[in-house]
Motif scaffolding. Structure first.
Motif, PDB file in Angstrom:
ATOM      1  N   ALA A  58      -6.000 -26.129 -11.788  1.00  0.00           N
ATOM      2  CA  ALA A  58      -5.899 -25.250 -10.621  1.00  0.00           C
ATOM      3  C   ALA A  58      -5.951 -23.788 -11.047  1.00  0.00           C
ATOM      4  O   ALA A  58      -6.596 -22.954 -10.389  1.00  0.00           O
ATOM      5  CB  ALA A  58      -4.601 -25.527  -9.858  1.00  0.00           C
ATOM      6  N   LEU A  59      -5.292 -23.468 -12.162  1.00  0.00           N
ATOM      7  CA  LEU A  59      -5.318 -22.095 -12.662  1.00  0.00           C
ATOM      8  C   LEU A  59      -6.740 -21.690 -13.043  1.00  0.00           C
ATOM      9  O   LEU A  59      -7.179 -20.571 -12.735  1.00  0.00           O
ATOM     10  CB  LEU A  59      -4.391 -21.966 -13.876  1.00  0.00           C
ATOM     11  N   LEU A  60      -7.466 -22.591 -13.689  1.00  0.00           N
ATOM     12  CA  LEU A  60      -8.837 -22.281 -14.079  1.00  0.00           C
ATOM     13  C   LEU A  60      -9.718 -22.083 -12.856  1.00  0.00           C
ATOM     14  O   LEU A  60     -10.541 -21.153 -12.818  1.00  0.00           O
ATOM     15  CB  LEU A  60      -9.396 -23.399 -14.962  1.00  0.00           C
ATOM     16  N   TYR A 103     -16.148 -27.182  -7.347  1.00  0.00           N
ATOM     17  CA  TYR A 103     -15.801 -28.601  -7.443  1.00  0.00           C
ATOM     18  C   TYR A 103     -16.421 -29.230  -8.688  1.00  0.00           C
ATOM     19  O   TYR A 103     -15.798 -30.034  -9.381  1.00  0.00           O
ATOM     20  CB  TYR A 103     -16.250 -29.343  -6.192  1.00  0.00           C
ATOM     21  N   TRP A 104     -17.638 -28.850  -8.986  1.00  0.00           N
ATOM     22  CA  TRP A 104     -18.309 -29.346 -10.199  1.00  0.00           C
ATOM     23  C   TRP A 104     -17.526 -28.910 -11.437  1.00  0.00           C
ATOM     24  O   TRP A 104     -17.274 -29.698 -12.358  1.00  0.00           O
ATOM     25  CB  TRP A 104     -19.735 -28.800 -10.246  1.00  0.00           C
ATOM     26  N   CYS A 105     -17.118 -27.653 -11.460  1.00  0.00           N
ATOM     27  CA  CYS A 105     -16.326 -27.154 -12.592  1.00  0.00           C
ATOM     28  C   CYS A 105     -14.981 -27.871 -12.688  1.00  0.00           C
ATOM     29  O   CYS A 105     -14.468 -28.120 -13.793  1.00  0.00           O
ATOM     30  CB  CYS A 105     -16.107 -25.648 -12.448  1.00  0.00           C
ATOM     31  N   SER A 106     -14.398 -28.222 -11.544  1.00  0.00           N
ATOM     32  CA  SER A 106     -13.136 -28.954 -11.539  1.00  0.00           C
ATOM     33  C   SER A 106     -13.292 -30.317 -12.198  1.00  0.00           C
ATOM     34  O   SER A 106     -12.445 -30.749 -12.987  1.00  0.00           O
ATOM     35  CB  SER A 106     -12.622 -29.111 -10.104  1.00  0.00           C
ATOM     36  N   SER A 114     -11.103 -26.122  -4.161  1.00  0.00           N
ATOM     37  CA  SER A 114     -12.454 -25.543  -4.088  1.00  0.00           C
ATOM     38  C   SER A 114     -12.801 -25.170  -2.656  1.00  0.00           C
ATOM     39  O   SER A 114     -13.350 -24.090  -2.393  1.00  0.00           O
ATOM     40  CB  SER A 114     -13.487 -26.527  -4.643  1.00  0.00           C
ATOM     41  N   GLY A 115     -12.491 -26.066  -1.731  1.00  0.00           N
ATOM     42  CA  GLY A 115     -12.762 -25.770  -0.325  1.00  0.00           C
ATOM     43  C   GLY A 115     -11.952 -24.592   0.188  1.00  0.00           C
ATOM     44  O   GLY A 115     -12.477 -23.729   0.906  1.00  0.00           O
ATOM     45  N   ALA A 116     -10.664 -24.540  -0.199  1.00  0.00           N
ATOM     46  CA  ALA A 116      -9.814 -23.436   0.253  1.00  0.00           C
ATOM     47  C   ALA A 116     -10.309 -22.107  -0.299  1.00  0.00           C
ATOM     48  O   ALA A 116     -10.354 -21.092   0.414  1.00  0.00           O
ATOM     49  CB  ALA A 116      -8.368 -23.694  -0.173  1.00  0.00           C
ATOM     50  N   LEU A 128     -12.729 -31.469 -20.406  1.00  0.00           N
ATOM     51  CA  LEU A 128     -11.838 -30.541 -21.088  1.00  0.00           C
ATOM     52  C   LEU A 128     -10.410 -31.053 -21.134  1.00  0.00           C
ATOM     53  O   LEU A 128      -9.575 -30.518 -21.870  1.00  0.00           O
ATOM     54  CB  LEU A 128     -11.874 -29.168 -20.403  1.00  0.00           C
ATOM     55  N   GLY A 129     -10.116 -32.090 -20.307  1.00  0.00           N
ATOM     56  CA  GLY A 129      -8.805 -32.711 -20.344  1.00  0.00           C
ATOM     57  C   GLY A 129      -7.667 -31.835 -19.854  1.00  0.00           C
ATOM     58  O   GLY A 129      -6.533 -31.960 -20.313  1.00  0.00           O
ATOM     59  N   LEU A 130      -7.930 -30.952 -18.895  1.00  0.00           N
ATOM     60  CA  LEU A 130      -6.892 -30.054 -18.389  1.00  0.00           C
ATOM     61  C   LEU A 130      -6.004 -30.782 -17.387  1.00  0.00           C
ATOM     62  O   LEU A 130      -6.472 -31.624 -16.619  1.00  0.00           O
ATOM     63  CB  LEU A 130      -7.525 -28.834 -17.722  1.00  0.00           C
ATOM     64  N   SER A 131      -4.743 -30.447 -17.391  1.00  0.00           N
ATOM     65  CA  SER A 131      -3.805 -31.018 -16.419  1.00  0.00           C
ATOM     66  C   SER A 131      -4.075 -30.432 -15.039  1.00  0.00           C
ATOM     67  O   SER A 131      -4.847 -29.482 -14.886  1.00  0.00           O
ATOM     68  CB  SER A 131      -2.366 -30.693 -16.833  1.00  0.00           C
ATOM     69  N   TYR A 132      -3.418 -31.019 -14.008  1.00  0.00           N
ATOM     70  CA  TYR A 132      -3.597 -30.527 -12.651  1.00  0.00           C
ATOM     71  C   TYR A 132      -3.303 -29.033 -12.554  1.00  0.00           C
ATOM     72  O   TYR A 132      -4.071 -28.260 -11.968  1.00  0.00           O
ATOM     73  CB  TYR A 132      -2.677 -31.280 -11.683  1.00  0.00           C
ATOM     74  N   ARG A 133      -2.173 -28.613 -13.140  1.00  0.00           N
ATOM     75  CA  ARG A 133      -1.765 -27.217 -13.013  1.00  0.00           C
ATOM     76  C   ARG A 133      -2.746 -26.288 -13.719  1.00  0.00           C
ATOM     77  O   ARG A 133      -3.142 -25.252 -13.165  1.00  0.00           O
ATOM     78  CB  ARG A 133      -0.359 -27.036 -13.576  1.00  0.00           C
ATOM     79  N   ARG A 134      -3.157 -26.648 -14.926  1.00  0.00           N
ATOM     80  CA  ARG A 134      -4.096 -25.796 -15.664  1.00  0.00           C
ATOM     81  C   ARG A 134      -5.474 -25.821 -15.024  1.00  0.00           C
ATOM     82  O   ARG A 134      -6.207 -24.827 -15.054  1.00  0.00           O
ATOM     83  CB  ARG A 134      -4.154 -26.244 -17.125  1.00  0.00           C
TER      84      ARG A 134
END
Length: 628
Positions: A246-248, A228-231, A145-147, A238-244
């Motif tokens: 990051a994609l979102l 960050y809130w959405c993350s 989010s910061g990047a 939503l139970g998304l993995s790290y990779r998904r």
């Protein structure tokens, strides 16, 4: 006995009031110690504030922020290590501010922003590591989010700002200087827009940057917070993995920036930003706790209140859920009740604080603002690509092979964005931002929910690619008219003030920002005149005397306001738009319009024509007039 919080509370209670108390104690100690009567330097005062806050900080973080015990020696040792590093960062920030000759307020603001962020990340991921393991860590959310927010800031820093947002910067600064909204600043949009511009002005003053860059900085901070809130929502609900995940996040960043590339900071973009946490929170099949629904709806309501047309977004979600559940219960959800309460409170506050807006601005706008509308064919033709994408999106999301609940809800909101565009009926490009943004997000959901490449994922990628190419083709905001005016103002020599007579916002405020001259008109553009003149020309006043009287009063009021502004401020440069739009009459003359005022002949006699182009006529105030 230490009070142990529940697992859910431990993960979500990320920033407890105790944390803010610690920061306030540190800052309060700093501010008290730096008082000149004590004879202590800022650097030593910062050390004193740190020492005062250390004990309170450990207890507050352990007991309340993270809800863990106080009896771990390793935990205490790690905490003191992080505290020392935090001291080094805050002291280094203060020292850097002194070296760079920045103000005391800027130094304290930097400390108040940098140190808490660093401390929270380090405490969560290292000191109180059991909490970090239970919640999965926040490196993806905070770091990405910061990047992304920093990338947005770098991308837009120093670029020209769109004309509507430029006007809000000018008007909000005038408002802070004492001008009364809707009396000395005549604007058709409700006051929330001005309040949302305040952070940009404060940041610009705090860091000594331009108001334009202050707006970009404020937007970057907001983007970071929302991402960050959405993350957190995508991970924990939503139970998304790290990779998904990051994609979102990357997809949301693309959806926020690319459709608004040429209209960054517009109200539509701000609305999309503020409604995203609420929208993501509506996606899980199991509703989140009521308190979270209300918190997200409170933030979303601020975005929806920017324009009444934005009510279509919660309406779309509620309607779709009511159809799916075959019940009216979704219409009375906690979020919808929050929207209702906030909207009602907003209307009441406007009536109390800015009564002129409801008593004069809105009635006048109902009479004349229709001149800014466009024929349906024109409005329709400007979104022909978007309409094709709607069909493709519907086929992708609601087909039997790739049907997905999350993508379906976001697709409903994206279609509502298209409805908002048609409801406004002007064909302005920035009115399409919500549709484009929510469409991109819906397509990313289709992709990240697909375990392998399929028809849905390929179609979603095509939609994203089409919108990306369309956004890049539009490019960043360009305004040759404002730049032409700014160039003439600079060629003339020192010009402290400027006024442009036009029916277009893009002709005036952006030129003032680009040239560095003060904008002296109470209007962003003379938006009252086209509608009044058009209706007068098409109204039989012998049969509709009351209507003609009202329209003439509106036109006369605008004329008198312009003459009063020029007489009071005596602008160095006057610019007349020779081809103002929205008039039925070809070649409408602003000079002829103002000439009907008794004082105009005397006022214009103090000006001489400087230059004329195919679009503008430039006049400058003569030195003889200043000597009178």
């Amino acid at each position: 006995g230490t009070r142990q919080l529940s697992g859910e509370r431990t993960c979500h209670g990320a920033w407890h009031p105790a944390t803010g108390l610690v920061l306030r104690r540190h800052v309060a100690g700093f501010v008290s110690a730096v008082d000149s009567s004590m004879g202590i330097t800022p650097l030593h005062a910062n050390l004193a504030g740190f020492c005062c806050a250390l004990l309170f900080s450990y207890v507050g973080h352990a007991r309340f922020t993270f809800g863990v015990g106080l009896n771990s020696g390793t935990q205490i040792l790690r905490f003191f290590c992080i505290a020392i590093v935090g001291l080094a960062i805050s002291s280094g920030t203060v020292w850097s501010a002194e070296v760079l000759n920045l103000s005391f307020g800027a130094a304290m603001t930097a400390v108040a922003i940098v140190v808490p962020i660093f401390s929270y990340v380090a405490l969560r991921l290292w000191v109180f590591e059991t909490v970090a393991r239970k919640c999965g860590g926040d490196w993806i959310g905070i770091g990405l989010s910061g990047a992304l927010a920093l990338g947005v800031l770098v991308l837009f820093w120093g670029r020209m700002l769109n004309h509507d947002t430029a006007w809000y910067l000018i008007a909000t600064r005038s408002w802070l200087g004492g001008a009364e909204l809707y009396v000395e600043l005549i604007e058709v949009n409700p006051p929330l827009n001005f309040y949302f511009t305040l952070p940009a002005i404060w940041l610009a003053d705090l860091f000594g940057i331009s108001d334009t860059n202050g707006e970009y900085l404020a937007m970057a901070i907001l983007i970071f917070a929302i991402l960050y809130w959405c993350s957190m929502i995508s991970s924990l609900e939503l139970g998304l993995s790290y990779r998904r995940r990051a994609l979102l996040l990357c997809g949301i960043a693309v959806a926020l920036v690319l459709p608004a590339l040429d209209n960054f900071g517009q109200r539509e973009q701000v609305m999309v930003l503020l409604t995203l946490p609420w929208l993501l929170g509506e996606l899980p099949s199991t509703p989140p706790p009521i308190r979270r629904q209300i918190a997200r709806a409170l933030v979303a309501a601020l975005g929806i209140c920017l324009k009444p047309h934005f009510l279509v977004f919660p309406l779309a979600i509620s309607t779709l859920k009511a159809l799916q559940q075959r019940s009216l219960r979704p219409l009375f959800s906690a979020a919808n009740l929050t929207f209702f309460v906030v909207g009602l409170a907003y209307i009441c506050s406007v009536a109390l604080v800015h009564p002129v807006y409801l008593s004069q601005i809105v009635p006048n706008a109902q009479e004349v603002y229709g001149a800014y509308g466009a024929p349906f064919y024109t409005v329709f033709s400007r979104v022909s690509l978007e309409l094709l994408l709607v069909v493709l999106l519907l086929l992708v999301v609601f087909s039997g092979r790739v049907r997905q609940r999350e993508a379906g809800l976001v697709a409903a909101v994206s279609i509502a964005g298209l409805g908002s565009y048609f409801l406004q009926g002007t064909g302005f490009s920035y009115h399409v931002i919500p549709f484009r943004s929510f469409t991109v997000i819906a397509c990313f959901f289709v992709i990240l929910k697909s375990s392998r490449p399929n028809v849905g994922a390929i179609a979603a990628a095509i939609v994203i690619a089409a919108l990306t190419i369309h956004g890049i083709k539009r490019g960043f905001y360009r305004n040759p008219h404002a730049l032409q005016i700014a160039d003439v103002v600079r060629e003339r020599g020192p010009a402290d003030s400027l006024m442009v007579l036009s029916s277009h916002v893009y002709a005036g405020p952006p030129a003032a920002l680009a040239s560095g001259a003060s904008w002296i008109s109470r209007y962003p553009a003379n938006w009252l005149v086209p509608g009044a003149m058009n209706r007068l020309a098409n109204t039989d006043c012998s049969r509709n005397a009351e209507t003609c009287y009202l329209l003439e009063a509106i036109a006369n009021s605008n004329r008198a306001d312009n003459v009063a502004d020029i007489a009071a401020a005596k602008p160095d440069i006057l610019v007349f738009d020779l081809r103002s739009g929205y008039f039925d009459e070809v070649g409408f003359s602003w000079e002829a319009f103002l000439a009907e005022h008794a004082m105009w002949a005397q006022i214009i006699s103090e000006y001489s024509q400087l230059k004329s182009t195919d679009r503008f006529a430039f006049y400058y105030r003569t030195p003889e007039a200043d000597q009178k």
